[in-house]
Design a protein around this motif. Structure first.
Motif, PDB file in Angstrom:
ATOM      1  N   ARG A  26      23.684  60.438  26.704  1.00  0.00           N
ATOM      2  CA  ARG A  26      23.584  61.304  27.890  1.00  0.00           C
ATOM      3  C   ARG A  26      22.938  60.572  29.062  1.00  0.00           C
ATOM      4  O   ARG A  26      23.425  60.630  30.187  1.00  0.00           O
ATOM      5  CB  ARG A  26      22.781  62.576  27.564  1.00  0.00           C
ATOM      6  N   ILE A  27      21.838  59.912  28.795  1.00  0.00           N
ATOM      7  CA  ILE A  27      21.115  59.237  29.865  1.00  0.00           C
ATOM      8  C   ILE A  27      21.948  58.083  30.439  1.00  0.00           C
ATOM      9  O   ILE A  27      21.959  57.853  31.651  1.00  0.00           O
ATOM     10  CB  ILE A  27      19.712  58.781  29.390  1.00  0.00           C
ATOM     11  N   MET A  30      24.826  59.560  32.549  1.00  0.00           N
ATOM     12  CA  MET A  30      24.285  60.007  33.829  1.00  0.00           C
ATOM     13  C   MET A  30      24.072  58.817  34.759  1.00  0.00           C
ATOM     14  O   MET A  30      24.477  58.825  35.919  1.00  0.00           O
ATOM     15  CB  MET A  30      22.959  60.743  33.597  1.00  0.00           C
ATOM     16  N   LEU A  51      20.829  65.911  36.850  1.00  0.00           N
ATOM     17  CA  LEU A  51      20.551  65.569  35.447  1.00  0.00           C
ATOM     18  C   LEU A  51      21.068  66.650  34.506  1.00  0.00           C
ATOM     19  O   LEU A  51      21.561  66.353  33.417  1.00  0.00           O
ATOM     20  CB  LEU A  51      19.052  65.339  35.247  1.00  0.00           C
ATOM     21  N   LEU A  56      20.977  66.388  29.881  1.00  0.00           N
ATOM     22  CA  LEU A  56      19.782  65.660  29.445  1.00  0.00           C
ATOM     23  C   LEU A  56      18.773  66.614  28.831  1.00  0.00           C
ATOM     24  O   LEU A  56      18.617  67.750  29.288  1.00  0.00           O
ATOM     25  CB  LEU A  56      19.138  64.908  30.616  1.00  0.00           C
ATOM     26  N   THR A  57      18.091  66.147  27.815  1.00  0.00           N
ATOM     27  CA  THR A  57      17.030  66.932  27.192  1.00  0.00           C
ATOM     28  C   THR A  57      15.831  66.961  28.145  1.00  0.00           C
ATOM     29  O   THR A  57      15.744  66.120  29.050  1.00  0.00           O
ATOM     30  CB  THR A  57      16.586  66.300  25.859  1.00  0.00           C
ATOM     31  N   GLU A  60      14.279  63.551  28.228  1.00  0.00           N
ATOM     32  CA  GLU A  60      15.056  62.586  29.009  1.00  0.00           C
ATOM     33  C   GLU A  60      14.897  62.838  30.502  1.00  0.00           C
ATOM     34  O   GLU A  60      14.722  61.900  31.290  1.00  0.00           O
ATOM     35  CB  GLU A  60      16.533  62.645  28.610  1.00  0.00           C
ATOM     36  N   LYS A  61      14.960  64.124  30.888  1.00  0.00           N
ATOM     37  CA  LYS A  61      14.792  64.471  32.307  1.00  0.00           C
ATOM     38  C   LYS A  61      13.435  64.012  32.823  1.00  0.00           C
ATOM     39  O   LYS A  61      13.338  63.448  33.909  1.00  0.00           O
ATOM     40  CB  LYS A  61      14.931  65.981  32.518  1.00  0.00           C
ATOM     41  N   MET A  72      12.672  55.584  29.256  1.00  0.00           N
ATOM     42  CA  MET A  72      14.134  55.688  29.319  1.00  0.00           C
ATOM     43  C   MET A  72      14.773  54.736  28.314  1.00  0.00           C
ATOM     44  O   MET A  72      15.728  55.102  27.631  1.00  0.00           O
ATOM     45  CB  MET A  72      14.645  55.400  30.731  1.00  0.00           C
TER      46      MET A  72
END
Length: 116
Positions: A26-27, A30, A51, A56-57, A60-61, A72
């Motif tokens: 996901r990260i 993004m 985000l 993003l969890t 992660e955010k 990260m």
């Protein structure tokens, strides 16, 4: 032959392996999106909403929004992808290196790169 594979590991450095790559999907997706001008503008306008588009969890955010480069990477971010975030801010790559090493930028420049 007969060498311990763990001897290649750098202390306190996350290994970007398959497991971490999958964890960071996901990260990384993004961050890769920031290659598009419209996405960079959306990121600048409302970072949290941007985000959320990538699912993003909260962890992660928080890492992205606080520009915690080390976190990260720990969460599976590929450095080459998350550097796209630094192009939006902008942040010098040596500042990210200093953060990764847990050092002040001036100390990093002097001690790691030999700059005065």
């Amino acid at each position: 032959m007969g060498e311990d594979p763990s001897s290649d590991r750098i202390p306190d450095t996350p290994l970007f392996d398959r497991k971490r790559s999958l964890r960071g999907y996901r990260i990384n997706k993004m961050a890769m999106g920031l290659g598009t001008p419209a996405n960079r503008e959306a990121f600048r306008e409302n970072e949290s909403a941007y985000l959320d588009r990538f699912g993003l969890t909260p962890e992660e955010k928080e890492a992205v929004m606080s520009r915690n480069w080390r976190e990260m990477v720990r969460l599976g971010g590929n450095l080459f992808f998350i550097l796209k975030i630094s192009a939006v801010d902008p942040v010098r790559i040596t500042e990210i290196g200093a953060h990764q090493a847990g050092m002040e930028h001036a100390d990093f420049l002097r001690d790691r790169l030999g700059k005065k």
